[in-house]
Design a protein around this motif. Structure first.
Motif, PDB file in Angstrom:
ATOM      1  N   TYR A 121       0.839  -1.202   0.000  1.00 27.23           N
ATOM      2  CA  TYR A 121       0.000   0.000   0.000  1.00 27.23           C
ATOM      3  C   TYR A 121       0.874   1.252   0.000  1.00 27.23           C
ATOM      4  O   TYR A 121       2.023   1.237   0.457  1.00 27.23           O
ATOM      5  N   ASP A 122       0.308   2.329  -0.522  1.00 23.46           N
ATOM      6  CA  ASP A 122       0.891   3.656  -0.366  1.00 23.46           C
ATOM      7  C   ASP A 122       0.206   4.406   0.765  1.00 23.46           C
ATOM      8  O   ASP A 122       0.840   5.187   1.463  1.00 23.46           O
ATOM      9  N   TRP A 123      -1.104   4.175   0.902  1.00 26.31           N
ATOM     10  CA  TRP A 123      -1.873   4.685   2.040  1.00 26.31           C
ATOM     11  C   TRP A 123      -2.766   3.555   2.548  1.00 26.31           C
ATOM     12  O   TRP A 123      -3.239   2.714   1.774  1.00 26.31           O
ATOM     13  N   LEU A 124      -2.988   3.570   3.834  1.00 21.17           N
ATOM     14  CA  LEU A 124      -3.806   2.536   4.468  1.00 21.17           C
ATOM     15  C   LEU A 124      -4.887   3.203   5.306  1.00 21.17           C
ATOM     16  O   LEU A 124      -4.593   4.092   6.109  1.00 21.17           O
ATOM     17  N   VAL A 125      -6.127   2.795   5.097  1.00 21.00           N
ATOM     18  CA  VAL A 125      -7.248   3.221   5.937  1.00 21.00           C
ATOM     19  C   VAL A 125      -7.691   2.008   6.736  1.00 21.00           C
ATOM     20  O   VAL A 125      -8.162   1.016   6.170  1.00 21.00           O
ATOM     21  N   LEU A 126      -7.519   2.087   8.031  1.00 16.15           N
ATOM     22  CA  LEU A 126      -7.873   0.973   8.900  1.00 16.15           C
ATOM     23  C   LEU A 126      -9.219   1.264   9.543  1.00 16.15           C
ATOM     24  O   LEU A 126      -9.361   2.188  10.345  1.00 16.15           O
TER      25      LEU A 126
END
Length: 419
Positions: A121-126
């Motif tokens: 990933y480049d960005w992760l939304v958890l």
């Protein structure tokens, strides 16, 4: 007025055209969790940054709504407005859906590990939600916790637990039915009290010779206590500030500070914490006294985790937002608003811009009486105080002659989430 309030409750997302799913040069956003926060983030990202690849990873094949589920449990709502196919929603809106269970997050490598593959990933939304903590009842006895979850589950985590709970209720023929409420904070604060009202109505309507014993470790919920006494005195016994000391799920017996209760069946909700994956990833930090709060720390404005602006937390899993009020209410709409804010943050960063500042809001509908139908709406808004701290305002509106305002709100929200 009601139309304006429903529009306010929505996310304001336009319908989106589908886009190719190939890996984009602009990068990849992984969204872990397909609840309200994850769905809102996915749809908003497709609108704001079409060049980004958006992948939502969720272990279930279907979205099953917790709002309106209390109605569904007692036969006052069908399946149609509550269950949606993730793959169909992803196809309509141009993001990728991967049904998989996430078992680890490797932040140094920017990777998410599932049981079958590893994703960069480049960005992760958890947006992984909660777990239930049975240690206060059973200590390290995992077998007792598993037995309780399987046979007396609270259905607070959704999914198959809701199906099992409904099946248990359909087979309930009488006796004492115990329902515990978790200590604050927990997911959707009014939901257990609404469930108690629904179950009391159901016992009365079905003429089941049973009684609902509501054990509440929190301060008395005065508005619901009045309803319990006025409308369902023969169906409900309400025990505020009642803490479970011991629980034997095999013998179906529990004790509080005041009494021993043998039950025919039970809906047992222990304390709640951030989901397991937050603990694995080291996002739940110890407090000043060395004891953890159980919730994942985040920047309450920009929603990223401390020290890593590529990982965002949204929804019920997060820790306190402000010393003025503590936690954001753990409601579906707060999660959805935070999902949209996280998408805006990522869009700004992907464009090389400084992100702005946005705060969530929440409208929560709760049934206080079934017949005649009475509903309350709780509106919670936030603003920045002059010193930069986040301040909360809460307003409650009561509909004494309700017209299914909760259904209309939920239907509008499901539409905004792209379901």
């Amino acid at each position: 007025m009601q139309r304006r309030q429903l529009l306010k409750a929505g996310l304001g997302l336009a319908a989106l055209a589908a886009t190719p799913l190939a890996r984009a040069s602009s990068g990849r956003v992984l969204i872990v969790g397909g609840g309200w926060g994850g769905l809102a983030a996915a749809r908003q990202l497709r609108q704001l940054v079409p060049a980004l690849e958006v992948v939502m990873v969720e272990r279930n094949a279907e979205f099953r709504s917790l709002p309106l589920s209390n109605r569904w449990l007692v036969g006052l709502a069908g399946n149609e407005p509550l269950v949606y196919d993730y793959a169909a929603a992803a196809s309509r809106h141009g993001y990728r859906f991967l049904q998989a269970e996430v078992i680890a997050i490797e932040r140094e490598r920017r990777q998410v590990v599932t049981r079958t593959e590893t994703l960069d990933y480049d960005w992760l939304v958890l947006a992984a939600g909660i777990r239930e903590d049975f240690t206060s009842w059973f200590g390290a006895d995992a077998a007792a916790a598993s037995h309780t979850r399987q046979h007396f589950g609270s259905a607070f985590t959704g999914g198959d637990e809701l199906l099992r709970l409904k099946a248990r209720l359909q087979n309930f023929t009488g006796g004492d039915l115990v329902m515990t409420i978790p200590p604050m904070p927990y997911r959707c604060p009014p939901a257990p009290y609404e469930r108690a009202v629904m179950l009391a109505w159901w016992l009365k309507e079905k003429r089941i010779k049973g009684r609902l014993l509501v054990l509440d470790p929190n301060q008395p919920a005065l508005a619901f206590d009045r309803v319990f006494r006025d409308s369902y005195s023969e169906q409900i016994s309400y025990f505020p500030q009642a803490r479970i000391n011991t629980l034997d799920p095999y013998q179906k017996r529990l004790t509080t500070d005041f009494e021993t209760i043998d039950f025919a069946d039970a809906i047992l909700a222990p304390p709640q914490q951030a989901a397991d994956i937050a603990w694995q990833a080291g996002l739940v930090a110890p407090g000043k006294d060395g004891k953890t709060s159980g919730w994942a720390a985040q920047d309450p404005v920009h929603l990223h985790i401390p020290g890593d602006e590529r990982v965002f937390l949204v929804g019920d899993m997060v820790d306190k937002a402000s010393p003025l009020f503590g936690f954001y209410p753990k409601t579906g709409q707060i999660a959805a608003r935070q999902g949209a804010i996280a998408a805006q943050e990522i869009a700004a960063r992907a464009a090389g811009l400084a992100p702005g500042q946005s705060l969530p809001s929440s409208s929560c509908y709760v049934v206080r009486r079934v017949s005649p139908l009475e509903i309350s709406r709780i509106d919670t808004d936030f603003r920045f105080r002059a010193d930069g701290l986040i301040q909360q305002t809460v307003k409650q509106t009561h509909f004494a002659q309700a017209e299914d305002e909760d259904r209309r709100w939920a239907t509008a929200m499901f539409g905004e989430l792209g379901l």
